[in-house]
Write a protein that holds these residues in place. Structure first.
Motif, PDB file in Angstrom:
ATOM      1  N   GLU A   1       1.983  -1.711  -1.704  1.00  0.00           N
ATOM      2  CA  GLU A   1       0.899  -2.174  -2.562  1.00  0.00           C
ATOM      3  C   GLU A   1      -0.470  -1.933  -1.921  1.00  0.00           C
ATOM      4  OE1 GLU A   1       3.625  -3.860  -1.775  1.00  0.00           O
ATOM      5  OE2 GLU A   1       4.619  -3.655  -3.715  1.00  0.00           O
TER       6      GLU A   1
ATOM      7  N   ASN B   1       2.849   3.637  -9.728  1.00  0.00           N
ATOM      8  CA  ASN B   1       2.305   2.284  -9.799  1.00  0.00           C
ATOM      9  C   ASN B   1       1.725   1.993 -11.177  1.00  0.00           C
ATOM     10  OD1 ASN B   1       1.263  -0.266  -8.403  1.00  0.00           O
ATOM     11  ND2 ASN B   1      -0.623   0.614  -9.189  1.00  0.00           N
TER      12      ASN B   1
ATOM     13  N   GLY C   1       9.719  -1.281  -8.880  1.00  0.00           N
ATOM     14  CA  GLY C   1       9.044  -2.568  -8.839  1.00  0.00           C
ATOM     15  C   GLY C   1       9.883  -3.636  -9.527  1.00  0.00           C
TER      16      GLY C   1
END
Length: 224
Positions: A20, A67, A116
């Motif tokens: 992250e 992401n 994720g």
């Protein structure tokens, strides 16, 4: 050894880093000048420390793209009353938004690489809803892949219309028609003209969704 403790530091993941943090640091830099060293400088770490997570610039771009994809999927909201066709429309719209968000990095997104926890939880709920509707587990997985491909194609069309990656197939057809006689290929010319007149690329997206959903509904009806 760790300073002041006398305890050897265990090898492996650098304590200061995370996927992250790397994504956030990469997002602060212009894409055209994004480098491993640049990200390391933003994070205040040695460049080699990034290698546990990503090995090169291409990996950084893939992290950024993935992401964005995971964020859109994780943010998908639907309730127990949402029927599977509408759920798939929502899912396709979220995936299209993710592809549009990354723009030129669209080819870096691998739907199968989603990892994720929040995104995987949403995918699990979508698959469960499809299986409960009567699809096999294999059909449910292939359906999500199909809608990801539809979303990717729709994003490519939109990007083409805003200066993004060109749609090679359409460009080749227009080029071929320009070199042919005016009376040749009337159907192709009519379709090309209508396509140019409709600037909203979402028309093709909705058509694709309608056809795919109709086919899936027919598959369930035939089975029952």
């Amino acid at each position: 050894m760790s300073e002041g403790t006398g305890v050897p530091r265990r090898p492996g993941r650098p304590a200061k880093l995370s996927r992250e943090r790397i994504v956030a640091a990469a997002g602060e830099l212009p894409l055209h000048s994004l480098t491993m060293q640049g990200v390391a400088d933003v994070l205040g770490v040695d460049r080699k420390a990034l290698n546990y997570y990503v090995s090169d610039r291409a990996g950084l771009l893939q992290l950024l793209a993935l992401n964005a994809f995971e964020t859109e999927i994780a943010g998908l909201r639907f309730g127990p009353q949402t029927r599977w066709p509408e759920l798939l429309r929502l899912c396709a719209a979220a995936m299209r938004a993710a592809y549009l968000q990354v723009g030129g990095l669209i080819s870096a997104i691998d739907f199968g690489a989603v990892r994720g926890t929040d995104a995987l939880g949403t995918v699990e709920r979508i698959l469960t809803r499809l299986i409960d509707a009567g699809f096999t587990s294999q059909e449910a997985g292939r359906t999500l892949t199909l809608f990801a491909e539809i979303a990717r194609a729709a994003a490519y069309e939109t990007l083409e219309n805003t200066g993004g990656p060109p749609e090679a197939q359409a460009h080749n057809v227009v080029h071929a028609l320009a070199g042919a006689g005016g009376e040749q290929f009337p159907a192709l010319r009519r379709i090309a003209a209508e396509r140019d007149a409709v600037r909203d690329r979402g028309v093709q997206f909705e058509f694709d969704l309608d056809v795919a959903l109709a086919g899936l509904a027919a598959r369930l009806r035939d089975r029952s």
